[in-house]
Design an enzyme around this catalytic site. Structure first.
Site, PDB file in Angstrom:
ATOM      1  N   CYS A  79      71.253  68.053 132.656  1.00 45.78           N
ATOM      2  CA  CYS A  79      69.781  67.963 132.615  1.00 45.78           C
ATOM      3  C   CYS A  79      69.191  68.118 134.024  1.00 45.78           C
ATOM      4  O   CYS A  79      69.266  69.180 134.607  1.00 45.78           O
ATOM      5  CB  CYS A  79      69.354  66.664 131.936  1.00 45.78           C
ATOM      6  SG  CYS A  79      67.610  66.655 131.493  1.00 45.78           S
ATOM      7  N   HIS A 180      71.792  67.218 126.825  1.00 42.13           N
ATOM      8  CA  HIS A 180      72.589  66.012 127.036  1.00 42.13           C
ATOM      9  C   HIS A 180      73.805  66.009 126.110  1.00 42.13           C
ATOM     10  O   HIS A 180      73.690  65.586 124.963  1.00 42.13           O
ATOM     11  CB  HIS A 180      71.731  64.761 126.772  1.00 42.13           C
ATOM     12  CG  HIS A 180      70.692  64.559 127.813  1.00 42.13           C
ATOM     13  ND1 HIS A 180      70.937  63.898 128.990  1.00 42.13           N
ATOM     14  CD2 HIS A 180      69.401  64.954 127.871  1.00 42.13           C
ATOM     15  CE1 HIS A 180      69.847  63.890 129.735  1.00 42.13           C
ATOM     16  NE2 HIS A 180      68.902  64.527 129.079  1.00 42.13           N
ATOM     17  N   GLU A 182      76.192  64.058 126.119  1.00 39.67           N
ATOM     18  CA  GLU A 182      76.539  62.663 125.790  1.00 39.67           C
ATOM     19  C   GLU A 182      75.640  62.093 124.695  1.00 39.67           C
ATOM     20  O   GLU A 182      75.870  60.989 124.221  1.00 39.67           O
ATOM     21  CB  GLU A 182      76.486  61.803 127.063  1.00 39.67           C
ATOM     22  CG  GLU A 182      75.099  61.419 127.567  1.00 39.67           C
ATOM     23  CD  GLU A 182      74.339  62.541 128.281  1.00 39.67           C
ATOM     24  OE1 GLU A 182      74.819  63.691 128.306  1.00 39.67           O
ATOM     25  OE2 GLU A 182      73.240  62.258 128.807  1.00 39.67           O
TER      26      GLU A 182
END
Lengths: 199, 251
Positions: A79, A180, A182
């Site tokens: 990001c 993202h 994650e």
């Protein structure tokens, strides 16, 4: 050992949790000397461009990161961690970025900002990063600015939101993603695992 | 293309999901951690946890829930209910929440939005608005829909955006629990009045209600509670229906 850079504003905890879940060893990097003994570096991100740069400099991580990048050591920007690799951002005229890649960061026009949600990544080039991942897979995005890369060769994934923009960048061992991983469920974990094991 | 998000909402009281949930596949359907995993496996795009206990004890349990969920579920998590200060936000985010939703506290103290956005970024701050129709307009209510703040909803949404909210969670008090459809006029007006995403909430009873909220209401996401919890529709079925009607969804 993976080092996750902490510069005050990042979402490093969720990145750490994802690596823990994947049973990958990681530690948090608070200063330049924490780079010792680390094989791969993740620069996570959420927050403002200027704050990030100021904090990286304050912690002595800015210079260390540049050395790392120019030595072509394994690196993953996430990001904002992708955006700061470029030269400058509309978000912060006073603080320039790491400048590892030529280009600038600009704000989305004529769309709802921030872009929040799941968007598709179109694969532009083969990469071990995409092992087991389909073209046009959805990842979770959360950002108001995107990069314009002067070097088109480094764009390995692109996404569309008002404009088509680079969502995955790669040069040598340096990778960066605008979304993202994650927070992108199974496909995101797959991508992270690919980066850890194959890239 | 950006997908329309389907977001299950879990009302949690002292660590238990409140609305009666009747899934056979889940051993303990009242356990928010189990339920979050279940929805994640179903391709939920995000999950919102609302602490309805509103006591100190309930909030502590809630944070523990978020901590556990965030170690096992890798999609965005939002926490709302009882968040009143920057410190509350910090703790929720530290426990693994990606965003915090604020309603009453934001009306009482609008600077909470701007301060929160300055510290954590706009993307962390969800302005939750409980709207009730009155004459030609809508008013924002506080305290779980019990008190009229006398703030016009459209004006409040715009102000919230200016202050730095990254998203609006728009709940229609009139339609909530009726299963007769979203307040489309409200959703559309708010969505067209701001340039941040709007999550529609309250009133979904059928698949076409959800489609209407997206197409006519211009919602960027829909929040679902009982419709999912009681097993009337699965997220898969909802997404399939939306896709058949040319709405982009994520698989």
């Amino acid at each position: 050992m993976i080092g996750i850079i902490d510069y005050g504003a990042g979402n490093l905890l969720s990145v750490k949790k994802a690596l823990d879940y994947l049973e990958v060893k990681s530690k948090i990097i608070h200063s330049g000397k924490d780079f010792n003994g680390v094989e791969k570096i993740i620069l996570p991100g959420v927050g403002a461009f200027k704050e990030a740069i100021v904090n990286l400099k304050k912690k002595g991580i800015f210079e260390k990161s540049l050395e790392w990048l120019y030595a072509d050591k394994p690196f993953l920007g996430i990001c904002l961690g992708l955006q700061v690799l470029f030269e400058e951002s509309e978000e912060s005229p006073s603080e320039t970025g790491l400048g590892f890649f030529p280009g600038k960061v600009i704000r989305f026009q004529n769309k709802k900002v921030p872009q929040i949600g799941w968007n598709q990544v179109y694969i532009k080039k083969d990469s071990p990063l995409f092992s087991g991942i389909n073209d046009s897979s959805f990842f979770y995005f959360l950002h108001s600015y995107y990069v314009i890369s002067h070097d088109r060769e480094i764009i390995i994934g692109a996404t569309e939101y008002g404009a088509r923009y680079p969502s995955i960048i790669q040069k040598g061992n340096v990778y960066a993603v605008q979304f993202h991983p994650e927070k992108s469920a199974a496909v995101g974990l797959n991508l992270l695992k690919n980066w850890v094991t194959l890239c | 293309m950006l997908a329309t998000r389907i977001i299950p909402c879990l009302d949690v009281d002292k660590g238990h999901v409140v609305k009666g949930i009747k899934f056979k596949k889940i051993r303990n359907a009242g356990d928010p951690v189990e339920l979050a995993k279940f929805y994640n496996d179903q391709n939920a795009d995000e999950i919102i946890f609302l602490d309805i206990g509103a006591s100190h004890e309930s909030r502590e349990t809630m944070l523990d829930v978020v901590k556990q969920v965030s170690r096992q579920v890798f999609i965005p998590l939002t926490v709302g209910g009882g968040i009143r200060t920057i410190e509350d936000m910090k703790r929720a985010l530290h426990c693994g929440a990606d965003k915090v939703a604020i309603c009453t506290a934001a009306i009482k103290n609008p600077e909470l939005i701007s301060e929160g956005a300055a510290i954590f970024g706009s993307q962390c701050i969800v302005l939750s608005i409980d709207a009730k129709r009155q004459g030609d307009g809508w008013y924002a209510y506080t305290h779980g829909g019990r008190q009229n703040s006398e703030l016009d909803v459209i004006k409040w949404a715009r102000r919230g955006e200016k202050l730095g909210a990254g998203e609006i969670l728009l709940n229609s008090i009139d339609m909530d629990g009726t299963k007769s459809g979203y307040d489309l006029e409200l959703t559309r007006k708010v969505s067209l009045s701001v340039r941040i995403p709007v999550i529609a909430s309250g009133g979904a009873g059928t698949l076409s209600h959800i489609l209407e909220a997206v197409v006519a209401g211009k919602a960027d996401a829909v929040l679902l509670a009982s419709l999912l919890h009681y097993g009337e529709y699965t997220i898969y079925k909802i997404k399939k229906y939306l896709q058949e009607n040319e709405v982009i969804v994520r698989w």
